[in-house]
Scaffold this active site. Structure first.
Site, short mmCIF file in Angstrom:
data_model
loop_
_atom_site.label_atom_id
_atom_site.label_comp_id
_atom_site.label_asym_id
_atom_site.label_seq_id
_atom_site.Cartn_x
_atom_site.Cartn_y
_atom_site.Cartn_z
N LYS A 113 63.12 -6.34 48.41
CA LYS A 113 61.56 -6.31 47.86
C LYS A 113 61.55 -5.46 47.11
O LYS A 113 61.06 -5.83 46.14
CB LYS A 113 60.95 -6.10 49.41
CG LYS A 113 60.97 -7.62 49.95
CD LYS A 113 60.17 -7.48 51.64
CE LYS A 113 59.73 -8.53 52.16
NZ LYS A 113 58.65 -8.04 53.21
N LYS A 201 67.35 -17.66 52.02
CA LYS A 201 67.27 -17.91 53.51
C LYS A 201 65.32 -18.52 52.77
O LYS A 201 65.10 -18.47 51.79
CB LYS A 201 66.76 -16.14 53.92
CG LYS A 201 66.10 -16.58 55.06
CD LYS A 201 66.09 -15.15 55.37
CE LYS A 201 64.15 -14.56 54.85
NZ LYS A 201 63.44 -12.80 54.50
N LYS A 204 58.16 -17.05 53.05
CA LYS A 204 57.11 -17.40 51.85
C LYS A 204 56.85 -16.62 50.47
O LYS A 204 56.02 -17.06 50.08
CB LYS A 204 56.25 -16.30 52.61
CG LYS A 204 55.55 -16.86 54.22
CD LYS A 204 54.69 -15.97 54.96
CE LYS A 204 55.34 -15.75 56.41
NZ LYS A 204 55.07 -14.49 57.25
#
Ligand code: TYM
Length: 337
Positions: A113, A201, A204
């Site tokens: 991230k 994966k 969102k």
């Protein structure tokens, strides 16, 4: 007899998708029958990356409504909003002061991230796993049902409880301060992959909307997304072929949604081309989502009911959380107020 405790949560960032449901929430519904369950909407986690304040409250409500729509029964479970219980932030601070910085720097999700954030990485993003440990440890959870991607965070929560609190501040082995939780990861569905790339994966935060199926996607959109989903040139669907991640993923989703074993799903689809399989998967997805969407719509029409559920959850969660916080404060030597 006391039932084992379970705690889990989902971030209210955007819409929940098939991965969240099949990898985590589906397991919560199974556990609620014979466990004492706490399910929170982890809104404090949702501000660790830049967020829109106009959408946070709405996303929090919508996530809570989806829990119930997916089958979480408020008469059996404690459903609450993380930021309504200030003990989460407070325990997080106490745990921050005993957690080595390098434990956080090596977290895979932080690394991934923070690359996306560039210069703007917040302290909150680095500290995220300690807040998650606080969520879990406050409720003396025995088990934490999550998808595969949260395994490393769970290990960190265990290490903090065992090595940094119990071993250092507990008086003897029987008198542990924090319960050491275990992850519960499903065999099937714990890692649902993106529709546009079977090696990534479903997430969102993927910029490509077509990479995921959201639980509230209308049937037409589901149809479109599955039509566009990446395939391969082979005939017949199968499991266990490392060259065919898309077949593995889509056949896996089909098996779960139709309640079939992997063997049975594979037998049914082994001679099928993608052109025949995709409509089958589309129908299975639409009919699995239909009852969730109907229930969700009803819940959102009566927001009062939802507020009542969250209020009741807050009261129950508050009591449990304060007890644990008191134990930790005492063990760390704080003066009582
Ligand atoms: P979050 O909000 O990213 O995801 C919620 C749950 O969904 C699972 N999940 C998946 N499972 C299978 N396939 C996927 N593609 C997929 N994507 C997500 C996640 O593993 C998770 O179980 N840090 C957590 C939220 C959290 C939490 C907690 C969880 C905060 N505090 C305490 C458990 C206990 C997270 O970001 O999940």
């Amino acid at each position: 007899m006391e039932r084992p405790r379970v705690l889990s949560g989902v971030q209210p960032t955007g819409s929940l998708h098939l991965g969240n449901w099949l990898g985590a929430i589906r397991n919560w519904t199974a556990l609620q029958e014979n466990h004492e369950t706490f399910f929170c909407v982890v809104d404090l986690h949702a501000i660790t990356t830049p967020h829109d304040p106009k959408r946070l409250a709405e996303n929090t409500l919508s996530t809570a409504a989806l829990y119930v729509a997916c089958g979480i029964d408020p008469s059996k479970c404690t459903i609450f909003v993380q930021s309504h219980i200030s003990a989460h932030s407070e325990l997080c601070w106490l745990l921050n002061c005993v957690t080595p910085l390098n434990w956080l720097e090596r977290m895979i999700q932080f690394k991934e991230k923070s690359i996306k954030q560039g210069e703007n990485v917040s302290v909150g993003l680095l500290d995220y796993p300690v807040l998650m440990a606080s969520d879990i440890l406050l409720y003396d959870a025995d088990f934490v049902p999550v998808g595969e991607d949260q395994k490393q965070h769970l290990e960190l929560a265990r290490d903090i409880a065992q090595q940094r609190i119990n071993a250092r501040f507990g008086s003897n082995k029987e008198n542990n301060i924090l319960k050491v939780p275990k992850p519960l990861i499903l065999k099937m569905g714990s890692r649902i992959m993106s529709l546009s790339d079977g090696q990534r994966k479903m997430s969102k935060s993927d910029e490509n909307e077509s990479s995921r199926i959201n639980l509230l996607d209308p049937p037409e959109l589901v149809r479109k997304k599955i039509k566009r989903a990446k395939t391969d040139p082979h005939m017949g669907l199968e499991f266990g072929n490392p060259e065919r991640p898309e077949a593995e993923n889509l056949l896996g989703i089909y098996a779960i949604l139709t309640n079939k074993t992997q063997d049975l799903a594979q037998k049914e689809c082994s001679e099928m081309g993608w052109g025949k399989f995709k409509p089958l998967l589309t129908d299975a997805t639409i009919s699995a989502l239909e009852p969730i969407q109907e229930k969700y719509k009803k819940l959102r029409e009566n927001p009062e009911d939802l507020y009542l559920i969250l209020n009741k959850g807050k009261n129950k969660a508050e009591e449990t959380a304060q007890n644990t916080l008191y134990r930790v404060r005492k063990a760390l030597g704080f003066l009582s107020p």
